[in-house]
Enzyme design. Structure first.
Site, PDB file in Angstrom:
ATOM      1  NE  ARG A 100      -4.300  -1.319  -0.007  1.00 15.98           N
ATOM      2  CZ  ARG A 100      -4.595  -1.922  -0.543  1.00 15.98           C
ATOM      3  NH1 ARG A 100      -2.970  -2.622  -1.400  1.00 15.98           N
ATOM      4  NH2 ARG A 100      -5.952  -3.419  -0.590  1.00 15.98           N
ATOM      5  CG  HIS A 139      -2.493  -0.774  -6.453  1.00 14.98           C
ATOM      6  ND1 HIS A 139      -3.530   0.224  -5.973  1.00 14.98           N
ATOM      7  CD2 HIS A 139      -3.203  -1.574  -6.966  1.00 14.98           C
ATOM      8  CE1 HIS A 139      -3.634  -0.645  -4.596  1.00 14.98           C
ATOM      9  NE2 HIS A 139      -3.626  -1.956  -5.270  1.00 14.98           N
TER      10      HIS A 139
HETATM   11  P1  NDP Z   1      -2.202 -12.041   4.627  1.00 18.68           P
HETATM   12  O1  NDP Z   1      -3.145 -11.115   5.386  1.00 18.68           O
HETATM   13  O2  NDP Z   1      -2.437 -13.030   3.957  1.00 18.68           O
HETATM   14  O3  NDP Z   1      -0.671 -11.068   5.080  1.00 18.68           O
HETATM   15  C1  NDP Z   1      -0.642 -10.693   5.957  1.00 18.68           C
HETATM   16  C2  NDP Z   1       0.997 -10.637   6.737  1.00 18.68           C
HETATM   17  O4  NDP Z   1       1.749  -9.611   7.113  1.00 18.68           O
HETATM   18  C3  NDP Z   1       1.569 -11.359   7.500  1.00 18.68           C
HETATM   19  O5  NDP Z   1       2.888 -13.211   7.670  1.00 18.68           O
HETATM   20  C4  NDP Z   1       1.428 -10.741   8.957  1.00 18.68           C
HETATM   21  O6  NDP Z   1       1.860 -11.292  10.141  1.00 18.68           O
HETATM   22  C5  NDP Z   1       1.976  -9.755   8.671  1.00 18.68           C
HETATM   23  N1  NDP Z   1       1.942  -8.388   9.242  1.00 18.68           N
HETATM   24  C6  NDP Z   1       0.760  -7.920   9.843  1.00 18.68           C
HETATM   25  N2  NDP Z   1       1.094  -6.641  10.596  1.00 18.68           N
HETATM   26  C7  NDP Z   1       2.446  -6.880  11.560  1.00 18.68           C
HETATM   27  C8  NDP Z   1       2.920  -6.112  11.633  1.00 18.68           C
HETATM   28  N3  NDP Z   1       2.624  -5.369  12.595  1.00 18.68           N
HETATM   29  N4  NDP Z   1       4.769  -6.543  12.016  1.00 18.68           N
HETATM   30  C9  NDP Z   1       5.149  -7.927  11.079  1.00 18.68           C
HETATM   31  N5  NDP Z   1       4.043  -8.330  10.419  1.00 18.68           N
HETATM   32  C10 NDP Z   1       3.235  -7.923  10.074  1.00 18.68           C
HETATM   33  O7  NDP Z   1      -1.938 -10.366   3.952  1.00 18.68           O
HETATM   34  P2  NDP Z   1      -2.404 -10.934   2.083  1.00 18.68           P
HETATM   35  O8  NDP Z   1      -0.883 -11.678   2.156  1.00 18.68           O
HETATM   36  O9  NDP Z   1      -2.653 -11.481   1.444  1.00 18.68           O
HETATM   37  O10 NDP Z   1      -1.883  -9.474   0.962  1.00 18.68           O
HETATM   38  C11 NDP Z   1      -0.937  -8.975   1.661  1.00 18.68           C
HETATM   39  C12 NDP Z   1      -1.177  -7.208   1.805  1.00 18.68           C
HETATM   40  O11 NDP Z   1      -0.428  -6.834  -0.122  1.00 18.68           O
HETATM   41  C13 NDP Z   1      -2.563  -6.443   1.337  1.00 18.68           C
HETATM   42  O12 NDP Z   1      -3.286  -6.233   2.673  1.00 18.68           O
HETATM   43  C14 NDP Z   1      -2.521  -5.676   0.311  1.00 18.68           C
HETATM   44  O13 NDP Z   1      -2.442  -4.369   1.230  1.00 18.68           O
HETATM   45  C15 NDP Z   1      -1.770  -5.984  -0.323  1.00 18.68           C
HETATM   46  N6  NDP Z   1      -1.845  -6.130  -2.254  1.00 18.68           N
HETATM   47  C16 NDP Z   1      -1.506  -5.814  -3.001  1.00 18.68           C
HETATM   48  C17 NDP Z   1      -2.214  -5.744  -4.460  1.00 18.68           C
HETATM   49  C18 NDP Z   1      -1.727  -5.070  -5.267  1.00 18.68           C
HETATM   50  O14 NDP Z   1      -1.696  -5.421  -6.446  1.00 18.68           O
HETATM   51  N7  NDP Z   1      -0.354  -4.122  -4.788  1.00 18.68           N
HETATM   52  C19 NDP Z   1      -2.701  -6.898  -4.773  1.00 18.68           C
HETATM   53  C20 NDP Z   1      -2.648  -7.842  -3.951  1.00 18.68           C
HETATM   54  C21 NDP Z   1      -2.738  -7.283  -1.983  1.00 18.68           C
HETATM   55  P3  NDP Z   1       1.169 -12.852  10.534  1.00 18.68           P
HETATM   56  O15 NDP Z   1       1.691 -13.874   9.400  1.00 18.68           O
HETATM   57  O16 NDP Z   1       1.742 -13.257  11.758  1.00 18.68           O
HETATM   58  O17 NDP Z   1       0.124 -12.850  11.153  1.00 18.68           O
HETATM   59  C1  OXD Z   2      -5.227  -5.754  -3.938  1.00 13.68           C
HETATM   60  C2  OXD Z   2      -5.092  -4.953  -4.147  1.00 13.68           C
HETATM   61  O1  OXD Z   2      -5.456  -5.461  -1.969  1.00 13.68           O
HETATM   62  O2  OXD Z   2      -5.364  -5.078  -5.467  1.00 13.68           O
HETATM   63  O3  OXD Z   2      -6.032  -6.857  -3.986  1.00 13.68           O
HETATM   64  O4  OXD Z   2      -4.494  -4.200  -3.915  1.00 13.68           O
END
Ligand code: NDP
Ligand code: OXD
Length: 310
Positions: free
Chosen positions: A225, A273
């Site tokens: 993000r 994006h």
């Molecule tokens: P998940 O919820 O599966 O994974 C999130 C990860 O982040 C977990 O490993 C979690 O830790 C870790 N995390 C969360 N908060 C913290 C913190 N404070 N400190 C350390 N680690 C932390 O999310 P996804 O993998 O599905 O997606 C991640 C992000 O990617 C989405 O939220 C979105 O914003 C972005 N995204 C962007 C896209 C784009 O096109 N640019 C497309 C899709 C997604 P733990 O495993 O310990 O819970």
């Molecule tokens: C998502 C994105 O969160 O596309 O899936 O950013």
């Protein structure tokens, strides 16, 4: 009972077609053409105008159209007593890993430098790099981060992960967990890849203080993000020679304003994006399933734990 597509920046037709293909009995309304707001029981939401969701008094659940839910959670009009779900989909995972691998390889093989050289008709090689000397740090080892880490490891990179809970993946050189272990994780990350959710703990995490802990010439890939990044701190780190560049898919303001300094920066690669776009052909199945589950009061797929904000 109707399903609302509340996604003003997306083409509704592929979603309508995918949903109709799975269950033609579902009535689909496309915002803002909603004749009977009281009929809406389920909303699929992306980039919605704030304070709209609470107009639908019979909503039973809300689904993000993407993996992230920050756009809904940050809306002051979000009816937070309702269950919220997100998209978890193999096609989304594959697409993000393709993006991350591409961004890593274009930096690792010097393609950004060669593009600049090409513009000046310069024929000059860079010193060879050894893949085993390049350590990658993946911030966020969830659905997306863990797949990207696995694929990068398969290419021969040493990959570290950082998350809240420690992981036991054989593909990781080391799994770092929590705030206390962040400095050790950063100190060895030649390429830092951000795949964190945007929460109150991660907002602005990519800042001057973090960049100062990276090895010299570190490279940043942010596909998570825009609000993770303090943009002026990145410019300063690159312009001072501390960091070698960045590949950015997400921005504080999207579309990125035409006057933004990132556009012209020779060491910054920009994509609009698109790192991983939700494909209705694969993701509609879980939306249809959750529509029925919500209407029947059954537990939902891919429910978000709002206490953790992701
Ligand atoms: P998940 O919820 O599966 O994974 C999130 C990860 O982040 C977990 O490993 C979690 O830790 C870790 N995390 C969360 N908060 C913290 C913190 N404070 N400190 C350390 N680690 C932390 O999310 P996804 O993998 O599905 O997606 C991640 C992000 O990617 C989405 O939220 C979105 O914003 C972005 N995204 C962007 C896209 C784009 O096109 N640019 C497309 C899709 C997604 P733990 O495993 O310990 O819970
Ligand atoms: C998502 C994105 O969160 O596309 O899936 O950013």
């Amino acid at each position: 009972m109707s399903l609302l597509l509340l996604c003003p920046t997306k083409d509704p037709q592929p979603w309508k077609a995918a949903i109709a293909g799975l269950d033609p009995s579902i009535e689909v309304c496309v915002w803002p053409e909603v004749a009977k707001p009281e009929d809406i029981t389920f909303a699929l939401v992306w980039n919605h105008p704030p304070a709209v969701l609470d107009r639908f008094k019979n909503l039973k659940a809300i689904s993000s159209l993407g993996a992230g839910i920050d756009h809904i959670n940050n809306d002051p009009g979000f009816p937070s007593h309702l269950p919220l779900t997100r998209i978890v989909d193999p096609a989304l995972v594959q697409s993000m890993s393709e993006y991350v691998v591409t961004a890593v390889m274009q930096h690792f093989r010097g393609f950004t430098t060669y593009a600049t050289q090409q513009a000046g008709r310069v024929w000059k090689d860079l010193p060879p790099n050894r893949i085993s000397d390049c350590r990658l740090g993946v911030m966020g080892m969830g659905v997306l981060g863990s797949d990207a880490a696995t694929k990068l490891h398969a290419l021969g990179f040493s990959v570290d992960g950082w998350s809240r809970q420690r992981k036991t993946m054989s593909e990781l050189s080391q799994s770092f967990a929590g705030q206390d272990e962040l400095p050790a994780f950063l100190h060895r990350a030649n390429i830092l890849i951000c795949l964190l959710p945007l929460t109150s703990s991660t907002e602005g995490i990519l800042n001057q203080n973090l960049f100062a802990q990276l090895p010299k010439d570190a490279y940043l890939i942010n596909a998570a993000r825009g609000h993770h990044l303090v943009e002026k701190d990145l410019l300063e780190a690159i312009n001072s020679g501390k960091m070698s560049g960045a590949c950015l898919d997400v921005f504080r303001e999207e579309p990125l304003p035409a006057i933004h300094p990132f556009w012209q920066h020779p060491k910054i690669t920009i994509t609009p994006h698109i790192a991983s776009l939700t494909d209705p052909r694969s993701a509609a199945h879980q939306v249809v399933e959750n529509y029925h589950r919500a209407n029947e009061g059954r537990p939902l797929l891919n429910a978000v734990d709002l206490t953790r904000e992701y």
